[in-house]
Design an enzyme around this catalytic site. Sequence first.
Site, PDB file in Angstrom:
ATOM      1  N   ARG A  43       0.813  -1.223   0.000  1.00  0.00           N
ATOM      2  CA  ARG A  43       0.000   0.000   0.000  1.00  0.00           C
ATOM      3  C   ARG A  43       0.843   1.268   0.000  1.00  0.00           C
ATOM      4  NH1 ARG A  43      -3.159  -1.597   5.272  1.00  0.00           N
ATOM      5  NH2 ARG A  43      -0.945  -1.807   5.762  1.00  0.00           N
ATOM      6  N   ASP A  84      -4.185  -2.706  -2.143  1.00  0.00           N
ATOM      7  CA  ASP A  84      -4.582  -3.221  -0.825  1.00  0.00           C
ATOM      8  C   ASP A  84      -4.994  -4.677  -1.031  1.00  0.00           C
ATOM      9  OD1 ASP A  84      -5.824  -4.009   1.479  1.00  0.00           O
ATOM     10  OD2 ASP A  84      -6.901  -2.121   1.780  1.00  0.00           O
ATOM     11  N   LYS A 134       3.693 -19.176   7.351  1.00  0.00           N
ATOM     12  CA  LYS A 134       3.221 -19.452   8.709  1.00  0.00           C
ATOM     13  C   LYS A 134       3.193 -18.132   9.493  1.00  0.00           C
ATOM     14  CE  LYS A 134       7.113 -18.807  11.128  1.00  0.00           C
ATOM     15  NZ  LYS A 134       7.483 -18.339  12.408  1.00  0.00           N
ATOM     16  N   HIS A 164       9.730 -22.773   5.620  1.00  0.00           N
ATOM     17  CA  HIS A 164      11.014 -22.842   4.917  1.00  0.00           C
ATOM     18  C   HIS A 164      11.974 -23.836   5.577  1.00  0.00           C
ATOM     19  CE1 HIS A 164      12.003 -19.853   8.009  1.00  0.00           C
ATOM     20  NE2 HIS A 164      13.238 -20.261   7.880  1.00  0.00           N
ATOM     21  N   GLU A 202      18.541 -19.332  20.021  1.00  0.00           N
ATOM     22  CA  GLU A 202      19.198 -18.225  19.331  1.00  0.00           C
ATOM     23  C   GLU A 202      19.831 -17.282  20.336  1.00  0.00           C
ATOM     24  OE1 GLU A 202      16.773 -16.770  15.687  1.00  0.00           O
ATOM     25  OE2 GLU A 202      15.383 -16.886  17.366  1.00  0.00           O
ATOM     26  N   ASP A 221       5.554 -19.240  17.379  1.00  0.00           N
ATOM     27  CA  ASP A 221       6.475 -18.790  16.333  1.00  0.00           C
ATOM     28  C   ASP A 221       7.377 -19.929  15.856  1.00  0.00           C
ATOM     29  OD1 ASP A 221       7.751 -16.811  14.686  1.00  0.00           O
ATOM     30  OD2 ASP A 221       9.454 -16.851  16.069  1.00  0.00           O
ATOM     31  N   HIS A 226       7.755 -24.827  12.775  1.00  0.00           N
ATOM     32  CA  HIS A 226       9.072 -25.312  12.325  1.00  0.00           C
ATOM     33  C   HIS A 226       9.506 -26.582  13.066  1.00  0.00           C
ATOM     34  CE1 HIS A 226       9.359 -21.659  10.108  1.00  0.00           C
ATOM     35  NE2 HIS A 226       9.666 -20.881  11.123  1.00  0.00           N
TER      36      HIS A 226
HETATM   37  P1  NDP Z   1       6.559  -7.022   7.287  1.00  0.00           P
HETATM   38  O1  NDP Z   1       5.753  -6.383   8.353  1.00  0.00           O
HETATM   39  O2  NDP Z   1       8.012  -6.727   7.182  1.00  0.00           O
HETATM   40  O3  NDP Z   1       5.910  -6.670   5.853  1.00  0.00           O
HETATM   41  C1  NDP Z   1       4.528  -6.771   5.603  1.00  0.00           C
HETATM   42  C2  NDP Z   1       4.260  -6.279   4.184  1.00  0.00           C
HETATM   43  O4  NDP Z   1       2.848  -6.427   3.937  1.00  0.00           O
HETATM   44  C3  NDP Z   1       4.599  -4.812   3.936  1.00  0.00           C
HETATM   45  O5  NDP Z   1       5.059  -4.672   2.617  1.00  0.00           O
HETATM   46  C4  NDP Z   1       3.233  -4.138   4.090  1.00  0.00           C
HETATM   47  O6  NDP Z   1       3.240  -2.910   3.399  1.00  0.00           O
HETATM   48  C5  NDP Z   1       2.358  -5.184   3.422  1.00  0.00           C
HETATM   49  N1  NDP Z   1       0.939  -5.085   3.776  1.00  0.00           N
HETATM   50  C6  NDP Z   1       0.366  -5.073   5.003  1.00  0.00           C
HETATM   51  N2  NDP Z   1      -0.977  -5.006   4.892  1.00  0.00           N
HETATM   52  C7  NDP Z   1      -1.261  -4.967   3.561  1.00  0.00           C
HETATM   53  C8  NDP Z   1      -2.444  -4.904   2.802  1.00  0.00           C
HETATM   54  N3  NDP Z   1      -3.656  -4.857   3.366  1.00  0.00           N
HETATM   55  N4  NDP Z   1      -2.348  -4.885   1.452  1.00  0.00           N
HETATM   56  C9  NDP Z   1      -1.142  -4.932   0.824  1.00  0.00           C
HETATM   57  N5  NDP Z   1       0.024  -5.000   1.494  1.00  0.00           N
HETATM   58  C10 NDP Z   1      -0.041  -5.010   2.847  1.00  0.00           C
HETATM   59  O7  NDP Z   1       6.293  -8.589   7.451  1.00  0.00           O
HETATM   60  P2  NDP Z   1       7.289  -9.782   7.017  1.00  0.00           P
HETATM   61  O8  NDP Z   1       7.740  -9.549   5.626  1.00  0.00           O
HETATM   62  O9  NDP Z   1       8.300 -10.010   8.073  1.00  0.00           O
HETATM   63  O10 NDP Z   1       6.308 -11.051   7.091  1.00  0.00           O
HETATM   64  C11 NDP Z   1       5.396 -11.372   6.058  1.00  0.00           C
HETATM   65  C12 NDP Z   1       4.878 -12.777   6.307  1.00  0.00           C
HETATM   66  O11 NDP Z   1       5.960 -13.688   6.253  1.00  0.00           O
HETATM   67  C13 NDP Z   1       4.241 -12.982   7.668  1.00  0.00           C
HETATM   68  O12 NDP Z   1       3.190 -13.882   7.520  1.00  0.00           O
HETATM   69  C14 NDP Z   1       5.344 -13.589   8.488  1.00  0.00           C
HETATM   70  O13 NDP Z   1       4.840 -14.372   9.551  1.00  0.00           O
HETATM   71  C15 NDP Z   1       6.021 -14.457   7.454  1.00  0.00           C
HETATM   72  N6  NDP Z   1       7.410 -14.792   7.731  1.00  0.00           N
HETATM   73  C16 NDP Z   1       8.358 -13.808   7.822  1.00  0.00           C
HETATM   74  C17 NDP Z   1       9.670 -14.142   8.055  1.00  0.00           C
HETATM   75  C18 NDP Z   1      10.731 -13.094   8.144  1.00  0.00           C
HETATM   76  O14 NDP Z   1      11.867 -13.457   8.467  1.00  0.00           O
HETATM   77  N7  NDP Z   1      10.429 -11.844   7.902  1.00  0.00           N
HETATM   78  C19 NDP Z   1      10.100 -15.563   8.190  1.00  0.00           C
HETATM   79  C20 NDP Z   1       9.035 -16.509   8.051  1.00  0.00           C
HETATM   80  C21 NDP Z   1       7.750 -16.112   7.830  1.00  0.00           C
HETATM   81  P3  NDP Z   1       2.106  -1.796   3.628  1.00  0.00           P
HETATM   82  O15 NDP Z   1       1.766  -1.802   5.075  1.00  0.00           O
HETATM   83  O16 NDP Z   1       2.751  -0.546   3.132  1.00  0.00           O
HETATM   84  O17 NDP Z   1       0.959  -2.195   2.752  1.00  0.00           O
END
Ligand code: NDP
Length: 454
Positions: A43, A84, A134, A164, A202, A221, A226
Amino acid sequence: MINRLVVFGATGDLNARYLLPGLAALRAAGHLDDGFQLICADRKGRTDEEFRDWATEQLDRHAASAPADARRWVAATTRYRRADATDPADLASLIAGDGPVALYLALPPAVFPGTVTALRGADLPPGSRIVLEKPFGEDLDSARELNRLLAEVVPEQAVFRVDHFLAMTTVQNLLGSRLANRVLEPIWNSAHISEIEIVWDESLALEGRAGYYDGVGALKDMVQNHLFQVLCLVAMEPPLSLGERDLRDRKIDVLRSIRPFTDEDVLRHTRRARYAAGRVDGRDVPAYIDEDGVDPHSRTETFAEVELHLESWRWSGTRFRLRSGKALEADRKEVRIFFRPVPHLPFGEAVPNVLRFGLDPEDVTLDLTGIGSGVRTLTPLTMTAQMEPSDLPAYGRLLLDVLHGNAALSIRGDEAEQAWRVLAPVMSAWSSGRVPLQEYPAGSRGPAPAGEET
Ligand code: NDP
């Protein structure tokens, strides 16, 4: 192979650290051709140029080992769209195009149900796939509801619930070692193995991730997903093939065989704790409760341990211990298989055999006992094997499986539900405070074992 990938969560941590680098590795290995289309959306509202600059920075940082031309190709190929993920019109315009599309929901888990609901009206092309990260729900009821919503949009074989850990070389090696070696499988049972320990400790503390972690905690978590997946590979019956049905059926048998937790089991055989202020690797770490963004009333655990018993011919009588914690003295990420002592020893003292699979770093060791230098003495010996470096990082393999429609390493819906069902009594006892929340100093080995609290 699907040639169109839409990643929701464009500028998120997962895309930056894992998905874009995974795609660079796939390109470098020749799996992605010039016709591949990659759209990243969230967004924020960026131009293509701004997003490509950001992607280039992330790739330089997180995929430094991938060839520069593959990194440049990924950044230059990507188009950015403001959308969105819970808006049906935004979804429909992103999905519009030729042929099936893979939708990767790299979104906060709370957004999943809204996105899947919105997809109902979005006219997803036949053959499309949905990828989720997850946690799949936050308890049994929400996991069921998410599965119900997904089933309204795509068939189960088109849902990729990613863990993963399953794509890590060393985790796959657990199964490879068991099944490809004559010497292991005949003794892979409770007659020879007294205990199996699956540990992901960790030294890292919260590292600014309170927004995600607080309210989730170590049990949900790490253990529920995992570590349960690793447990499945360690304890499963040999599958007929590595096809998705055989592998996933055998995994769910393991979860179904876990003895249900009684109240007494939860009190005696589970532990939860959080870190107090301390020092890790020479750095001061504040108490968890004082970390930025943590709710001052939080009761979230940063350390979880559960002891499990499997009710099956193979495993009745073996103890399984799963544990994970943050801000501990050192990283310890491994599976250890403890063999029973030999039935008779004519001389000396033998150490029990321990087979250890290092999860990170990836290696395998075997503790044996050999002849010592003295007369009729025995001495411990350790055999170590380094793992072959993998040609693809875990996320490269997972993305390739998604694009090819191979769901063997994805978590099936009933498997996700089963994992929540097993832990429901633990979650209930922990959230009601029936199991005390212990504390351990950051940089220590964790909370004192039960009965040794000071
Ligand atoms: P972040 O909070 O870093 O990123 C979330 C992303 O989603 C942002 O780009 C945000 O941008 C976007 N977003 C949120 N709401 C909306 C919406 N309604 N429409 C479109 N985009 C949206 O989260 P992570 O990347 O860390 O995690 C993402 C997923 O991956 C989660 O389910 C997490 O559990 C999983 N995960 C993450 C790991 C990691 O190491 N990061 C490892 C394993 C799993 P914006 O708000 O601007 O829209």
